[in-house]
Design an enzyme around this catalytic site. Structure first.
Site, PDB file in Angstrom:
ATOM      1  N   ASP A 261      40.976  39.327  35.757  1.00  0.00           N
ATOM      2  CA  ASP A 261      40.509  40.560  36.400  1.00  0.00           C
ATOM      3  C   ASP A 261      39.055  40.834  36.006  1.00  0.00           C
ATOM      4  O   ASP A 261      38.784  41.399  34.949  1.00  0.00           O
ATOM      5  CB  ASP A 261      41.410  41.742  35.983  1.00  0.00           C
ATOM      6  CG  ASP A 261      41.013  43.041  36.671  1.00  0.00           C
ATOM      7  OD1 ASP A 261      40.192  42.982  37.615  1.00  0.00           O
ATOM      8  OD2 ASP A 261      41.537  44.101  36.271  1.00  0.00           O
ATOM      9  N   LYS A 268      33.602  44.684  35.962  1.00  0.00           N
ATOM     10  CA  LYS A 268      33.789  45.235  34.624  1.00  0.00           C
ATOM     11  C   LYS A 268      32.597  44.895  33.738  1.00  0.00           C
ATOM     12  O   LYS A 268      31.919  43.896  33.993  1.00  0.00           O
ATOM     13  CB  LYS A 268      35.033  44.600  33.983  1.00  0.00           C
ATOM     14  CG  LYS A 268      36.351  45.078  34.535  1.00  0.00           C
ATOM     15  CD  LYS A 268      37.501  44.418  33.797  1.00  0.00           C
ATOM     16  CE  LYS A 268      38.854  44.865  34.344  1.00  0.00           C
ATOM     17  NZ  LYS A 268      39.137  46.287  34.154  1.00  0.00           N
ATOM     18  N   ARG A 342      47.621  47.741  41.420  1.00  0.00           N
ATOM     19  CA  ARG A 342      48.483  48.574  42.272  1.00  0.00           C
ATOM     20  C   ARG A 342      48.525  48.036  43.707  1.00  0.00           C
ATOM     21  O   ARG A 342      49.523  48.220  44.400  1.00  0.00           O
ATOM     22  CB  ARG A 342      48.001  50.031  42.215  1.00  0.00           C
ATOM     23  CG  ARG A 342      46.575  50.208  42.646  1.00  0.00           C
ATOM     24  CD  ARG A 342      45.988  51.559  42.249  1.00  0.00           C
ATOM     25  NE  ARG A 342      45.625  51.607  40.825  1.00  0.00           N
ATOM     26  CZ  ARG A 342      45.116  52.665  40.211  1.00  0.00           C
ATOM     27  NH1 ARG A 342      44.934  53.792  40.871  1.00  0.00           N
ATOM     28  NH2 ARG A 342      44.805  52.621  38.931  1.00  0.00           N
TER      29      ARG A 342
END
Ligand code: BES
Ligand code: ZN
Ligand code: ZN
Length: 496
Positions: A261, A268, A342
């Protein structure tokens, strides 16, 4: 680690002696088989109060003619819990140095069955390290540790059974850790799928199906596709079915499987980004539960489904502002591409609920940093639309020393996530407060109703962002992926 349970008086290898805090001498009967020299040494140490046997303490004795010993402190007897016993067992494995060799004899005496079982379980769980990528030097010795566990005659049968079950379930925990620790250049969505396919081939009572990228696109899995399309390593869904021939609705475990991720276009920051290889631990646990069930001989049908994708920025990546159509038909405004877990779970949950005939669904996901803010590394967050399911998961977690702590599914959170100006649902809360709750409220939008009713399928969500990798307080693991909740879910499903 190989465990043999017997009443054998002989001590093979290093003697491991678990002791209650404040023991001033050896419990009568536990000294049998001990060499005189060693016995005298231990008694002197205990008598002089040089080893207080506090919980978490250990002392190695070596150099006596009577052999080597490892004294293990159990803490106060009236305060002992299954978890404190597991931690003491784990301390044995953590304390093993070269001088102890590969053979141990644990001497229990006057101890409850459940306490002995938990101690052995702790020894087994801590006996794991991830060294697949380390070159072996010439004197490295990876022979298996053999542990002879001795106790009173009438207790051996129960203890042997419990040790056998712990060993079986631990194969699932180890697998989950292996998957979680694997570097993201080798552990990408289809690599996970291939390993699952191999698992299916190895077991007659396991079916594994894969929904590949093209199939996911034609099925309309816009959540999975949106997250995974920016990567050269394309996304997929893996469906496990244990005992597929058993009819009826069955437990279903759903795992977030982001093999890396980066955050995508909402990228990030660099520090600790390497840890985002664990962002597939939900899927690692799911696979681990399947392995544990097979190894322990579970006879009923259980389903697992993992949503695998790599979240990368690229010219083909989804953008903040995109609106995607999920498998459910609901549209989602993607306001932050780092809230990707999600999105893949939205498709996984809807698919599981409509296609796989679940009695209940439990998803596991390293979903939010906010959950780590709320609960630290001590507990996973637990949300559910069904109190009975929530209480059962909480109790199973407590039993296994893997705490799952109830968190709220307020209507206000659902409202916050469904007030997008241009889509049905938004993937980001209005502010940053309560971020793990708004994430759970998002997932709830993708739990289908039961049959033709207007009642949702019982569903629970476990946010394992804080518990999926090693923290100092988790004594069952030295470092890296923890295999969290493989044991909780095995216990929940089997009652064992
Ligand atoms: N994988 C992360 C969550 C995470 C953070 C897991 C830290 C483990 C440790 C997840 O995909 C994520 O990035 N979540 C965002 C959500 C936010 C953009 C709403 C987060 O928690 O910051
Ligand atoms: Zn993210
Ligand atoms: Zn993530």
């Amino acid at each position: 680690m190989k465990i043999n349970v017997n009443t054998n008086e002989n001590i093979n290898g290093t003697l491991v002696l678990p002791l209650w805090q404040g023991s001033r001498n050896m419990i009568a009967g536990s000294e049998s088989g001990l060499h005189r020299g060693l016995k005298t040494q231990i008694e002197t140490i205990l008598h002089d109060g040089d080893f207080k046997a506090k919980s978490g303490s250990a002392m190695t004795l070596a150099g006596t003619e009577g052999g080597k010993a490892l004294l293990i402190g159990l803490g106060k007897e009236d305060e002992a819990t299954l978890q404190s016993m597991r931690e003491s067992g784990a301390k044995v494995t953590a304390s093993l140095a070269k001088i102890h060799g590969k053979t141990l004899t644990v001497k229990f005496h006057g101890m409850e069955d459940a306490h002995m079982g938990a101690f052995v379980e702790g020894m087994i769980l801590r006996d794991y390290s991830y060294d697949h990528y380390k070159s072996k030097d010439e004197d490295s010795d990876d022979t298996e540790i053999t542990v002879n566990v001795t106790c009173e005659d009438e207790k051996t049968e129960v203890l042997a059974k419990s040790a056998e079950l712990s060993s079986a379930v631990a194969t699932g925990v180890y697998l989950a850790r292996d998957l979680g620790n694997a570097p993201p250049n080798d552990m990408y969505p289809m690599a996970f799928a291939e390993q699952a396919r191999e698992f299916g081939r190895e077991h007659d009572n396991v079916d594994v199906k894969i929904i590949n990228y093209d199939e996911a696109r034609s099925l309309g899995m816009g959540g999975l596709v949106g997250v995974g399309m920016g990567s050269y390593r394309k996304p997929c869904i893996v469906i496990f079915e244990i005992n597929p021939d058993k009819p009826g609705p069955s437990p279903c475990i759903v795992g977030k499987g982001i093999t890396f991720d980066t955050g995508g276009i909402s990228i990030k920051p660099s520090p600790s980004m390497d840890e985002m290889k664990y962002d597939m631990h939900g899927s690692a646990t799911t696979f681990g539960v399947m392995q544990a069930l097979v190894a322990s001989g579970h006879k009923d049908r259980v389903i697992g489904i993992t949503c695998m994708a790599e979240n990368m920025p690229s010219s083909n990546a989804q953008r903040p502002g995109d609106v995607i159509t999920t498998y459910s038909g609901k549209t989602v405004e993607v306001l932050n591409t780092d809230a990707e877990g999600r999105l893949v779970l939205a498709d996984g949950l809807w698919f599981a609920g409509t296609e796989l005939n679940p009695s209940y669904m439990i998803d596991l996901a390293t979903l939010t940093g906010a959950c780590v803010v709320a609960l630290g590394h001590e507990a996973s967050g637990l949300w559910s639309n069904n109190d009975e399911l929530l209480n059962n998961i909480k109790a199973a977690g407590e039993h296994c020393g893997e705490i799952a702590w109830p968190m709220p599914l307020f209507k206000a959170f659902e409202k916050e996530m469904t007030d997008s100006k241009i889509a049905d649902v938004r993937n980001l809360g209005a502010g940053r407060w309560g971020g793990s709750n708004t994430a759970a409220a998002f997932l709830k939008q993708f739990v289908p109703n039961m049959g033709d009713t207007d009642e949702q399928i019982p569903w629970a969500h476990l946010d394992i962002a804080g518990t999926a990798w090693g923290a100092k307080t988790n004594k069952m693991v030295k470092t890296g992926a923890t295999g969290i909740h493989v044991r909780t879910l095995h216990h929940l499903i089997t009652g064992q």
